[in-house]
Structures are given as structure tokens and as C-alpha cells.
Design a protein around this motif. Structure first.
Motif, PDB file in Angstrom:
ATOM      1  N   ALA A 122       6.546  -0.640   6.928  1.00 17.60           N
ATOM      2  CA  ALA A 122       7.603  -2.277   6.825  1.00 17.60           C
ATOM      3  C   ALA A 122       6.449  -3.209   6.915  1.00 17.60           C
ATOM      4  O   ALA A 122       6.334  -4.393   6.295  1.00 17.60           O
ATOM      5  CB  ALA A 122       8.370  -2.362   7.633  1.00 17.60           C
ATOM      6  N   THR A 123       5.424  -3.174   7.875  1.00 21.45           N
ATOM      7  CA  THR A 123       4.377  -4.218   8.138  1.00 21.45           C
ATOM      8  C   THR A 123       3.433  -4.519   6.996  1.00 21.45           C
ATOM      9  O   THR A 123       3.413  -5.521   6.314  1.00 21.45           O
ATOM     10  CB  THR A 123       3.649  -3.907   9.307  1.00 21.45           C
ATOM     11  OG1 THR A 123       4.549  -3.720  10.739  1.00 21.45           O
ATOM     12  CG2 THR A 123       2.463  -4.841   9.657  1.00 21.45           C
ATOM     13  N   LEU A 124       2.999  -3.291   6.413  1.00 26.14           N
ATOM     14  CA  LEU A 124       2.307  -3.420   5.429  1.00 26.14           C
ATOM     15  C   LEU A 124       2.985  -3.794   4.134  1.00 26.14           C
ATOM     16  O   LEU A 124       2.211  -4.657   3.320  1.00 26.14           O
ATOM     17  CB  LEU A 124       1.614  -1.969   4.828  1.00 26.14           C
ATOM     18  CG  LEU A 124       0.482  -1.449   6.044  1.00 26.14           C
ATOM     19  CD1 LEU A 124       0.127  -0.142   5.888  1.00 26.14           C
ATOM     20  CD2 LEU A 124      -0.483  -2.406   6.226  1.00 26.14           C
ATOM     21  N   ARG A 125       4.160  -3.305   3.882  1.00 31.58           N
ATOM     22  CA  ARG A 125       4.826  -3.881   2.751  1.00 31.58           C
ATOM     23  C   ARG A 125       5.329  -5.431   2.833  1.00 31.58           C
ATOM     24  O   ARG A 125       4.859  -6.336   1.757  1.00 31.58           O
ATOM     25  CB  ARG A 125       6.368  -3.186   2.569  1.00 31.58           C
ATOM     26  CG  ARG A 125       7.185  -3.590   1.331  1.00 31.58           C
ATOM     27  CD  ARG A 125       8.108  -2.646   0.974  1.00 31.58           C
ATOM     28  NE  ARG A 125       9.195  -2.638   2.286  1.00 31.58           N
ATOM     29  CZ  ARG A 125       9.292  -1.629   3.251  1.00 31.58           C
ATOM     30  NH1 ARG A 125       8.735  -0.517   3.032  1.00 31.58           N
ATOM     31  NH2 ARG A 125      10.273  -1.603   4.067  1.00 31.58           N
ATOM     32  N   ALA A 126       5.576  -6.071   3.935  1.00 33.44           N
ATOM     33  CA  ALA A 126       5.710  -7.407   4.346  1.00 33.44           C
ATOM     34  C   ALA A 126       4.609  -8.119   4.113  1.00 33.44           C
ATOM     35  O   ALA A 126       4.582  -9.280   3.344  1.00 33.44           O
ATOM     36  CB  ALA A 126       6.524  -7.744   5.651  1.00 33.44           C
ATOM     37  N   SER A 127       3.601  -7.609   4.735  1.00 33.88           N
ATOM     38  CA  SER A 127       2.163  -8.410   4.463  1.00 33.88           C
ATOM     39  C   SER A 127       1.603  -8.279   3.141  1.00 33.88           C
ATOM     40  O   SER A 127       1.188  -9.336   2.588  1.00 33.88           O
ATOM     41  CB  SER A 127       1.261  -7.678   5.422  1.00 33.88           C
ATOM     42  OG  SER A 127       1.468  -7.822   6.553  1.00 33.88           O
ATOM     43  N   GLY A 128       1.787  -7.229   2.212  1.00 31.50           N
ATOM     44  CA  GLY A 128       1.040  -7.081   0.872  1.00 31.50           C
ATOM     45  C   GLY A 128       2.017  -8.182   0.097  1.00 31.50           C
ATOM     46  O   GLY A 128       1.295  -8.708  -0.653  1.00 31.50           O
TER      47      GLY A 128
END
Length: 173
Positions: free
Chosen positions: A11-17
Motif C-alpha cells: 500500500a505504501t509503494l502504491r500510494a507513493s508511486g
């Protein structure tokens, strides 16, 4: 526990990306506006950049999560986090792009104009390639900040922390 941590990492990588791509696009648009010869575009972009750079990121996320639904725009916690990260980091990236272009010595653009290049060609062929070398460390640094700031998503991921009644009853009761 490992599945929960992996889900959180995803979720962190998706939101950051998503926020990173949108912030880069917004930053490019705003930097182009700030470097424009048209005063209304330059001023409008400047007001936008200065306004969203000055606001704390937490307030932007809160506004997106709590304020947009009051305006009739339904948004998830993910969307609120991405909007906040995009507006804040896009404004900062716009300043990085503008500063990188302005850091190229003026003799470079003067030489390009002297051989007959137009403003767009000077920007595209002379200033941007040289400015990228100057601004790359700051862009990478801001990307790391965006990744770290995505942790603020916990604020809107648990609505019961914001509503107060449940949180107060847990503390009192």
C-alpha cells in the motif's frame, strides 16, 4: 504478521508511486508556467506553488479526506493521501525544476538564441538537458521525502481516530 507487513508495504509503494508520477507531472506543468513569458500564467503558477508549499502536508490530507466529501466529492483514504502528496510535492518539484533551469548559465541560452533557435527549442535542446544534471540530486531527495511522507496515510486510514466519539469512549470507558 508478515502478511500484514507486506500488505502495508504494498500500500505504501502504491500510494507513493501514484503520487510520485502525478507530482512530477504537476511539477513540470507548474515549472513551465513559472518560466513562462506570459505574466498571468507566471503569476498564477507562482500563487499555486507558494500556497501549496506553505501548507503542512497533514492539513492537505485532512482537507482531502474530510473537506472534499462536504463538497460532494466522495474520496477514499488512498485518494486523500495521493491528493495531499501530489499537491505538496508537486509544488516543491516545480521549484526544483525552475531553479534547475535558472541555474544554467545565461550564456548558454544567449548562444542558442544567436544561432536562431526559438524559445521552445532553447528550452528543450539547451536548458533542460543541462538543468537536469543540476536538479537531479534534489529531485531524488524529494522522491525519498515523498516515500517517507506516505506514512502520514495512517491519519486517514483509521477514520475512528478522526471522529472522536469512538476514540474518547475508548479512553474514558
Amino acid at each position: 504478521v508478515q502478511r500484514i507487513l507486506l500488505r502495508g508495504l504494498g500500500a505504501t509503494l502504491r500510494a507513493s508511486g501514484v503520487a510520485l508520477v502525478l507530482a512530477l507531472l504537476l511539477g513540470l506543468i507548474l515549472a513551465t508556467g513559472r518560466l513562462s513569458t506570459r505574466s498571468w500564467l507566471r503569476r498564477g503558477s507562482g500563487v499555486f506553488v507558494e500556497f501549496f508549499r506553505a501548507l503542512p502536508l497533514v492539513l492537505l490530507i485532512f482537507f482531502a479526506f474530510l473537506g472534499l466529501p462536504r463538497l460532494g466529492i466522495d474520496i477514499s483514504a488512498f485518494g486523500a493521501l495521493v491528493i495531499g502528496l501530489t499537491l505538496y510535492n508537486g509544488s516543491i518539484l516545480a521549484e526544483i525544476f525552475r531553479a534547475g533551469i535558472n541555474a544554467v548559465p545565461t550564456g548558454q541560452s544567449e548562444a542558442a538564441y544567436s544561432i536562431g533557435l526559438r524559445r521552445g527549442a532553447v528550452m528543450r535542446m539547451i536548458l533542460v538537458p543541462q538543468g537536469v544534471r543540476i536538479m537531479l540530486p534534489a529531485i531524488v531527495s524529494q522522491m525519498v521525502v515523498l516515500l517517507k511522507d506516505s506514512a502520514l496515510g495512517f491519519i486517514v486510514a483509521y477514520p475512528e481516530l478522526l471522529l472522536g466519539n469512538i476514540a474518547i469512549s475508548v479512553v474514558i470507558g
